[in-house]
Write a protein that holds these residues in place. Sequence first.
Motif, short mmCIF file in Angstrom:
data_model
loop_
_atom_site.label_atom_id
_atom_site.label_comp_id
_atom_site.label_asym_id
_atom_site.label_seq_id
_atom_site.Cartn_x
_atom_site.Cartn_y
_atom_site.Cartn_z
N ALA A 1 -25.77 31.59 -3.58
CA ALA A 1 -24.36 31.95 -3.50
C ALA A 1 -23.51 30.70 -3.70
CB ALA A 1 -24.06 32.57 -2.14
N THR A 2 -22.23 30.89 -3.94
CA THR A 2 -21.32 29.76 -4.14
C THR A 2 -20.08 29.92 -3.26
OG1 THR A 2 -20.39 30.92 -6.06
CG2 THR A 2 -22.04 29.21 -6.50
N ILE A 3 -19.55 28.77 -2.86
CA ILE A 3 -18.28 28.72 -2.15
C ILE A 3 -17.33 27.90 -3.01
CG2 ILE A 3 -17.06 27.91 -0.10
CD1 ILE A 3 -19.60 28.27 1.49
N ALA A 4 -16.28 28.52 -3.49
CA ALA A 4 -15.35 27.84 -4.39
C ALA A 4 -14.26 27.13 -3.59
CB ALA A 4 -14.72 28.83 -5.36
N GLY A 5 -14.03 25.86 -3.90
CA GLY A 5 -12.96 25.12 -3.26
C GLY A 5 -11.60 25.52 -3.79
N ASP A 6 -10.56 25.10 -3.10
CA ASP A 6 -9.20 25.43 -3.51
C ASP A 6 -8.81 24.68 -4.78
OD1 ASP A 6 -8.91 27.03 -1.27
OD2 ASP A 6 -8.12 25.39 -0.05
N SER A 7 -8.01 25.33 -5.59
CA SER A 7 -7.47 24.66 -6.78
C SER A 7 -6.52 23.56 -6.36
CB SER A 7 -6.73 25.67 -7.66
OG SER A 7 -7.59 26.70 -8.09
N GLY A 8 -6.57 22.43 -7.05
CA GLY A 8 -5.63 21.36 -6.80
C GLY A 8 -5.90 20.53 -5.56
N ALA A 9 -7.05 20.74 -4.93
CA ALA A 9 -7.37 19.96 -3.72
C ALA A 9 -7.58 18.50 -4.10
CB ALA A 9 -8.60 20.52 -3.04
N SER A 10 -7.24 17.61 -3.20
CA SER A 10 -7.43 16.19 -3.46
C SER A 10 -8.91 15.84 -3.37
CB SER A 10 -6.65 15.35 -2.44
OG SER A 10 -7.19 15.53 -1.14
N ALA A 11 -9.27 14.73 -3.99
CA ALA A 11 -10.67 14.28 -3.93
C ALA A 11 -11.10 14.02 -2.49
CB ALA A 11 -10.84 13.02 -4.77
N GLU A 12 -10.17 13.52 -1.68
CA GLU A 12 -10.49 13.21 -0.28
C GLU A 12 -10.81 14.48 0.50
OE1 GLU A 12 -7.86 12.14 -1.92
OE2 GLU A 12 -8.31 10.01 -2.14
N SER A 13 -10.01 15.52 0.29
CA SER A 13 -10.24 16.76 1.04
C SER A 13 -11.50 17.47 0.55
CB SER A 13 -9.03 17.70 0.90
OG SER A 13 -8.82 18.09 -0.45
N ILE A 14 -11.81 17.34 -0.74
CA ILE A 14 -13.04 17.94 -1.27
C ILE A 14 -14.26 17.29 -0.65
CG2 ILE A 14 -14.47 18.17 -3.33
CD1 ILE A 14 -11.91 18.53 -4.96
N ALA A 15 -14.26 15.97 -0.63
CA ALA A 15 -15.43 15.23 -0.15
C ALA A 15 -15.63 15.36 1.35
CB ALA A 15 -15.30 13.76 -0.53
N SER A 16 -14.53 15.56 2.09
CA SER A 16 -14.64 15.60 3.55
C SER A 16 -14.64 17.01 4.11
CB SER A 16 -13.47 14.83 4.18
OG SER A 16 -12.22 15.42 3.83
N GLY A 17 -14.54 18.02 3.23
CA GLY A 17 -14.45 19.40 3.69
C GLY A 17 -15.75 19.90 4.30
N ALA A 18 -15.63 20.87 5.18
CA ALA A 18 -16.80 21.44 5.85
C ALA A 18 -17.78 22.09 4.90
CB ALA A 18 -16.33 22.45 6.90
N PRO A 19 -17.35 22.75 3.80
CA PRO A 19 -18.32 23.42 2.92
C PRO A 19 -19.40 22.50 2.37
CG PRO A 19 -16.11 24.18 2.43
CD PRO A 19 -15.97 23.03 3.38
N VAL A 20 -19.08 21.25 2.18
CA VAL A 20 -20.07 20.32 1.63
C VAL A 20 -21.27 20.21 2.57
CG1 VAL A 20 -20.50 17.96 0.90
CG2 VAL A 20 -18.30 19.03 0.42
N ARG A 21 -21.01 20.14 3.86
CA ARG A 21 -22.09 19.99 4.83
C ARG A 21 -22.90 21.27 4.96
NH1 ARG A 21 -17.56 17.44 6.77
NH2 ARG A 21 -17.78 15.22 7.25
N VAL A 22 -22.27 22.41 4.75
CA VAL A 22 -22.96 23.69 4.84
C VAL A 22 -23.81 23.95 3.61
CG1 VAL A 22 -22.63 26.20 4.95
CG2 VAL A 22 -21.19 24.69 6.33
N CYS A 23 -23.30 23.60 2.44
CA CYS A 23 -23.93 23.98 1.19
C CYS A 23 -25.07 23.05 0.75
CB CYS A 23 -22.88 24.05 0.08
SG CYS A 23 -21.65 25.34 0.33
N LYS A 24 -24.99 21.78 1.04
CA LYS A 24 -26.00 20.79 0.66
C LYS A 24 -25.94 20.42 -0.82
CE LYS A 24 -29.41 22.15 4.16
NZ LYS A 24 -30.82 22.54 4.38
N ILE A 25 -25.44 21.32 -1.66
CA ILE A 25 -25.32 21.05 -3.10
C ILE A 25 -23.87 21.27 -3.50
CG2 ILE A 25 -25.96 21.82 -5.42
CD1 ILE A 25 -28.67 22.56 -4.37
N ALA A 26 -23.37 20.39 -4.36
CA ALA A 26 -22.01 20.52 -4.87
C ALA A 26 -22.02 20.48 -6.39
CB ALA A 26 -21.11 19.41 -4.32
#
Length: 205
Positions: free
Chosen positions: A112-137
């Motif tokens: 499955a995939t979790i799509a991040g928000d459009s226009g999110a900053s690089a900082e918010s993408i890298a520090s967001g909770a989904p990264v820790r849940v998904c393991k793959i980006a």
Amino acid sequence: QFGAAISIIRDKRLADIATARAQITGTSAFPNLDETPAPTTMNTPVGWSNGYANGLRPLRLSEAFEHLRDRATAAAANGTRPQVYLANLGPLASHNARTNFAVNFFAAGGMATIAGDSGASAESIASGAPVRVCKIACLCGSDEYYASQAAALISALKQTGAAQVFIAGRAGSQDTEWRQAGLDGYVFQGCDMIEILSAALNVFE
């Protein structure tokens, strides 16, 4: 000779399916993760010995993808279905096509995939909770956004804990820089889906 000729045709068809030059709707293209998989048991044709004829066995062209889906299902039994975080760069128009491609690409492997928000900053993408849940980006955006943001974002995602990071698109002139930042590979029309999806599932097993 008969068996060898068939083997050559079989191998070409399997290679075409693995690289999406030929597609199996519902399996390698537009898969539905919510459907119940169809039975895959095959009966041995009359006259065949031990399931073989002329050194060949019955083969479903979808077998490799079915195996990937089975691996994802087995991983899900230990918790949540394997998930991939789609890091969307820029506005919707910049990433939508590659985001949709990535959704279908990883679903072909049962992920499955979790799509991040459009226009999110690089900082918010890298520090967001989904990264820790998904393991793959997987980064999804235009070549222009990749050129300016990919290297730093790949490095940040790896530092956050992403086991693998992909880019939706083909390798470009910055491939070496991105690889040094921690990029694991690219997903695009024509890549070996079986190889990439299999390696991705290793993260969840």
